[in-house]
Design a protein around this motif. Structure first.
Motif, PDB file in Angstrom:
ATOM      1  N   PHE A  40      40.183  43.854  59.848  1.00  0.00           N
ATOM      2  CA  PHE A  40      39.796  44.958  59.174  1.00  0.00           C
ATOM      3  C   PHE A  40      40.386  44.971  57.626  1.00  0.00           C
ATOM      4  N   CYS A  41      40.192  45.942  56.938  1.00  0.00           N
ATOM      5  CA  CYS A  41      40.691  45.748  55.420  1.00  0.00           C
ATOM      6  C   CYS A  41      40.846  47.145  54.725  1.00  0.00           C
ATOM      7  N   ARG A  48      33.789  54.388  52.571  1.00  0.00           N
ATOM      8  CA  ARG A  48      32.971  54.718  53.764  1.00  0.00           C
ATOM      9  C   ARG A  48      32.433  53.782  54.710  1.00  0.00           C
ATOM     10  N   GLU A  49      32.681  52.467  54.501  1.00  0.00           N
ATOM     11  CA  GLU A  49      32.323  51.424  55.225  1.00  0.00           C
ATOM     12  C   GLU A  49      33.487  51.553  56.520  1.00  0.00           C
ATOM     13  N   PRO A  50      32.554  51.189  57.733  1.00  0.00           N
ATOM     14  CA  PRO A  50      33.836  51.333  58.869  1.00  0.00           C
ATOM     15  C   PRO A  50      34.786  50.557  59.201  1.00  0.00           C
ATOM     16  N   LEU A  51      34.720  49.190  58.568  1.00  0.00           N
ATOM     17  CA  LEU A  51      35.829  48.338  58.676  1.00  0.00           C
ATOM     18  C   LEU A  51      36.881  48.631  57.746  1.00  0.00           C
ATOM     19  N   ALA A 100      33.697  41.636  53.007  1.00  0.00           N
ATOM     20  CA  ALA A 100      32.570  40.637  53.079  1.00  0.00           C
ATOM     21  C   ALA A 100      33.341  39.559  54.263  1.00  0.00           C
ATOM     22  N   LEU A 101      34.614  39.266  54.092  1.00  0.00           N
ATOM     23  CA  LEU A 101      35.563  38.273  55.040  1.00  0.00           C
ATOM     24  C   LEU A 101      35.492  38.833  56.466  1.00  0.00           C
ATOM     25  N   CYS A 102      35.670  40.210  56.456  1.00  0.00           N
ATOM     26  CA  CYS A 102      35.731  40.794  57.924  1.00  0.00           C
ATOM     27  C   CYS A 102      34.497  40.660  58.484  1.00  0.00           C
ATOM     28  N   HIS A 103      33.394  40.870  57.782  1.00  0.00           N
ATOM     29  CA  HIS A 103      32.000  40.686  58.421  1.00  0.00           C
ATOM     30  C   HIS A 103      31.608  39.282  58.762  1.00  0.00           C
ATOM     31  N   GLN A 104      32.135  38.349  57.937  1.00  0.00           N
ATOM     32  CA  GLN A 104      31.845  37.161  58.040  1.00  0.00           C
ATOM     33  C   GLN A 104      32.712  36.402  59.219  1.00  0.00           C
TER      34      GLN A 104
END
Length: 267
Positions: free
Chosen positions: A62-63, A88-91, A49-53
């Motif tokens: 990335f994570c 499976r999430e891209p980041l 969530a932090l990566c997206h935010q």
């Protein structure tokens, strides 16, 4: 000069209070990309969530996603499915932090081993690298890894603090090595100094492990007392000194190594 911090616990309360400021200081210090560490299923969700935010461009943050050995007693049949969805999430670029900790034994060793094996199986299935934790368990970790190593794309032993025997055992398995501010600690890290030359280019990466392991060489020390990715330059300088390289040379090959390992874009 660009640096990549392959291990920062940005979900920790001490950093999560003002993550934008933490990242801005990192970018100003030359840390251009960071891999946020997931240590539990909930923590991995938070890291993603932090990566997206905090990175709308999806080029800097990335994570990883995984369950730390300290938390492996929480591993259930449902955990594997939940983790697979995250992976499976891209980041999300690696499985972990997972591994074995026979120093603190916060979870029973059989449960640590079961959680590790199931996470390694996911890494093989999804062809993702692995972000490993190990304390006083290098022999057992290598024994478990042997059954998976040929099918894994890559694995890094993060925050390496062990001895020459353990290091050579990991390098013999073609593993990567992550070095933190432990190497800057004159009380307990000096045994690492002669080992820095033994890690080949293409196998060495740098990490802050913030907010932990504030480099003891740092002057002046921050009043808050916790580590930040911006202080990764202290690790860079200490490792470069013991490898007989310039900081610029070390930054170049460790950054290239991290980019290749985590499949990060060039920015």
């Amino acid at each position: 000069m660009q640096l990549i911090d392959i291990g920062v616990n940005l979900t920790h309360a001490s950093l999560a209070k003002a993550p934008d400021a933490v990242l801005e200081r990192a970018y100003q210090a030359g840390v251009c990309q960071l891999v946020l560490t997931g240590t539990s299923l909930a923590g991995s969700e938070q890291a993603l969530a932090l990566c997206h935010q905090l990175d709308a461009s999806a080029t800097r943050l990335f994570c990883t996603a995984g369950v730390h050995p300290h938390d492996s007693s929480t591993w259930t049949r449902a955990s594997s499915a939940q983790l697979e969805a995250l992976l499976r999430e891209p980041l999300v670029r690696a499985v972990g932090e997972c591994g074995l900790d026979f120093n603190r034994d916060f979870s029973p060793r059989p449960q640590q081993e079961k959680a590790l094996e199931e996470q390694l199986a996911l890494a093989v299935e999804l062809q993702l690298p692995v972000f490993l934790h190990e304390r006083e368990a290098d022999q057992r970790l290598r024994e478990i890894l042997r059954d998976f190593r040929d099918q894994l794309p890559a694995a890094v032993v993060h925050c390496f603090t062990a001895d020459k025997r353990a290091l050579f055992g990991y390098l013999d398995m073609d593993l990567h090595i992550g070095i933190t501010g432990w190497v800057c600690d004159e009380r307990r890290g000096t045994h690492l100094h002669p080992l820095m030359r033994e890690i080949p280019q293409g196998r060495l990466m740098l990490e802050s492990d913030a907010p932990y392991l504030l480099p003891r060489t740092l002057r002046p020390k921050p009043k808050h007392g916790h580590n930040e990715p911006a202080f990764l330059t202290e690790v860079l300088n200490e490792v470069a000194r013991h490898r007989g390289e310039t900081p610029e040379q070390l930054a170049e090959h460790t950054t290239a190594c991290a980019r290749a390992f985590f499949a990060l874009p060039v920015i």
